[in-house]
Design an enzyme around this catalytic site. Structure first.
Site, PDB file in Angstrom:
ATOM      1  N   HIS A  59       0.890  -1.433   0.131  1.00  0.00           N
ATOM      2  CA  HIS A  59       0.254  -0.036   0.214  1.00  0.00           C
ATOM      3  C   HIS A  59       1.052   1.195   0.061  1.00  0.00           C
ATOM      4  CE1 HIS A  59      -3.292   2.998   1.218  1.00  0.00           C
ATOM      5  NE2 HIS A  59      -2.058   3.172   2.087  1.00  0.00           N
ATOM      6  N   GLU A  60       1.459   0.924   0.859  1.00  0.00           N
ATOM      7  CA  GLU A  60       2.448   2.235   0.828  1.00  0.00           C
ATOM      8  C   GLU A  60       3.286   2.444  -0.219  1.00  0.00           C
ATOM      9  OE1 GLU A  60       2.461   4.303   3.354  1.00  0.00           O
ATOM     10  OE2 GLU A  60       1.196   3.224   4.176  1.00  0.00           O
TER      11      GLU A  60
ATOM     12  N   HIS B 184       1.644   4.409  -2.619  1.00  0.00           N
ATOM     13  CA  HIS B 184       2.047   5.970  -2.760  1.00  0.00           C
ATOM     14  C   HIS B 184       3.277   5.943  -4.509  1.00  0.00           C
ATOM     15  CE1 HIS B 184      -1.601   6.601  -0.585  1.00  0.00           C
ATOM     16  NE2 HIS B 184      -0.909   6.194   0.393  1.00  0.00           N
TER      17      HIS B 184
ATOM     18  N   GLU C 136      -5.454   7.064  -1.120  1.00  0.00           N
ATOM     19  CA  GLU C 136      -5.787   6.219  -0.703  1.00  0.00           C
ATOM     20  C   GLU C 136      -6.378   4.522  -0.749  1.00  0.00           C
ATOM     21  OE1 GLU C 136      -3.158   5.566   2.304  1.00  0.00           O
ATOM     22  OE2 GLU C 136      -2.997   7.689   1.872  1.00  0.00           O
TER      23      GLU C 136
ATOM     24  N   ASP D  87      -4.295   1.177  -1.836  1.00  0.00           N
ATOM     25  CA  ASP D  87      -5.152  -0.038  -1.944  1.00  0.00           C
ATOM     26  C   ASP D  87      -4.995  -1.394  -2.599  1.00  0.00           C
ATOM     27  OD1 ASP D  87      -5.429   0.978   0.671  1.00  0.00           O
ATOM     28  OD2 ASP D  87      -7.069   1.169   0.588  1.00  0.00           O
TER      29      ASP D  87
END
Length: 447
Positions: free
Chosen positions: A276-277, A280, A356, A360
């Site tokens: 997930h990070e 970004h 976000e 995901d």
């Protein structure tokens, strides 16, 4: 006149606080839609009855505090101006040197407001302890509180001294010059955050689990993310909440895992969080965030440059401010900044929630583990006593991340889409074969 304005401001705030109380504690609840009852998104399937009760109570109290504290901050600054306290601070800070005078004034103002808000901060600390989120001892909390004071005061001091120097030099274009200086300052703060500021609060060290580190770095390599080390931070002495993040820029960028996350989640769940990070990073959200931040600062400073002279010209006698360049105008500047941030938060939160959601989806693409994703969100909700589906007003003003109900639904939609694609491809293949057979049957024979 000032007394009447002060009483009016207090009455408006009291009415607002009462209205928000009824909205938060007796208004519409987000709840769980009937179609999702009993699914993995329903908190009754993964939280105990006690956790559900604590989550409901804790969320309502936190939501209420959020909606009344920011306007209370405006009220405090307004009363500082109305009562003449701002003028007293200026008198105490009097010096022949402008920079020293402005710096001393800021210290008195900052110290006063810190003391005013200390009981609220202390209550929030005890609230977090009472509901089992915080594990931090009071002495440790006070240490962080003092560090916060000096770090925030130091950065604010730099901003204020430069800002009022620019106002003195150019009363019309100060906002644009201030914005230009914001760019290198923001980048500098992002660069030193992981190596200078963060270590003041917690101890960071390379991830001890080298096998897990290898998995994370392998995942980063799949995503074409340059990274050599993963760090863990000792947060279990302060909280039971779970978290992980990517911070910093350039050579100071790093992947950070809270030890609570390492102790509570499986490797598959941790890899989903890391993916997930990484999402970004791949989606360039950090650069979009910087661009959005700079644009919002530009617009905000321009609005303040227009509003402050107008307010002072109309209400300067009541506020006890003669001109924008007076350091006594600083409380008004803080009120306008806080107000603009508050009213613009629904838009910035919407953009953040979209990013976000994209992260995901990217994590699902990278890991392909729907089970790990769902269990991760469930564990995050349990550890933080999160409200899985908050009321609309709470969501738009507070939530930078989608509520857990939406995040789990994102996983469900992704999984359904993935299941449909092979079936569609299979149907397409069958259709192609059928058409091919028809062509064979209708094709004329040749001798």
């Amino acid at each position: 006149m000032s007394k009447k304005w002060s009483i009016a401001a207090l009455l408006v705030y009291v009415v607002y606080a009462i209205g928000m109380y009824f909205y938060i504690f007796h208004g519409p609840s987000g709840g769980v839609p009937a179609t999702l009852k009993g699914t993995v998104a329903d908190p009754q399937t993964f939280m105990t009855e006690r956790e559900l009760l604590l989550s409901d109570d804790f969320s309502k109290i936190r939501n209420y505090l959020f909606f009344i504290i920011t306007p209370f901050e405006w009220l405090v600054y307004i009363l500082i101006m109305f009562t003449g306290l701002s003028r007293i601070f200026e008198k105490w800070a009097d010096s022949r040197w402008k920079l020293i005078k402005n710096g001393a004034y800021l210290f008195l103002l900052y110290l006063f407001t810190t003391l005013i808000f200390y009981p609220i901060d202390l209550y929030r600390y005890h609230l977090s302890k009472e509901y089992g989120i915080s594990t931090q001892e009071f002495s440790s909390w006070m240490k962080d509180f003092v560090i916060d004071f000096w770090v925030n005061f130091g950065t604010t001091l730099i901003v204020v001294l430069v800002l009022y120097w620019l106002i003195q030099k150019s009363t019309k274009k100060w906002w644009f010059h201030a914005w230009l200086l914001t760019i290198p300052f923001a980048i500098f703060m992002m660069y030193i955050q992981p190596v200078v500021i963060d270590p003041l609060y917690n101890e960071f060290y390379p991830l001890k689990d080298k096998e897990l580190e290898a998995k994370i770095l392998s995942l980063a390599d799949q995503a074409d993310i340059p990274s050599e080390h993963v760090f863990e931070v000792n947060m279990s002495e302060k909280t039971n909440a779970l978290n992980a993040y990517v911070t910093g820029i350039g050579e100071n960028s790093r992947i950070v895992l809270w030890d609570t996350t390492l102790n509570s989640l499986t490797d598959e769940e941790i890899l989903f969080i890391m993916a997930h990070e990484m999402g970004h990073y791949v989606e360039k959200h950090i650069y979009i965030g910087i661009a959005s931040y700079l644009i919002s600062i530009l617009v905000g400073l321009w609005l303040i440059a227009k509003l402050m002279p107008w307010i002072i010209s109309r209400f300067g006698s009541v506020l006890k401010i003669d001109k924008v360049g007076d350091i006594r105008s600083l409380p008004l500047f803080f009120v306008l900044v806080s107000f603009l941030l508050f009213v613009s938060s629904p838009l910035s939160n919407y953009i953040s929630r979209y990013q976000e959601t994209r992260a995901d989806e990217y994590a699902m693409e990278l890991t392909g583990s729907a089970e790990a994703a769902v269990s991760t969100f469930q564990n995050l909700a349990k550890a933080g006593l999160s409200e899985v589906n908050p009321p609309w007003l709470v969501k738009i003003f507070r939530y930078t991340h989608p509520p857990m109900l939406e995040r789990i639904n994102t996983i469900a939609r992704y999984t359904d889409t993935k299941k449909e694609k092979p079936e569609q491809e299979k149907d397409a293949d069958d259709q192609t074969e059928t058409e091919s057979e028809k062509e064979k049957q209708t094709k004329p024979k040749t001798e």
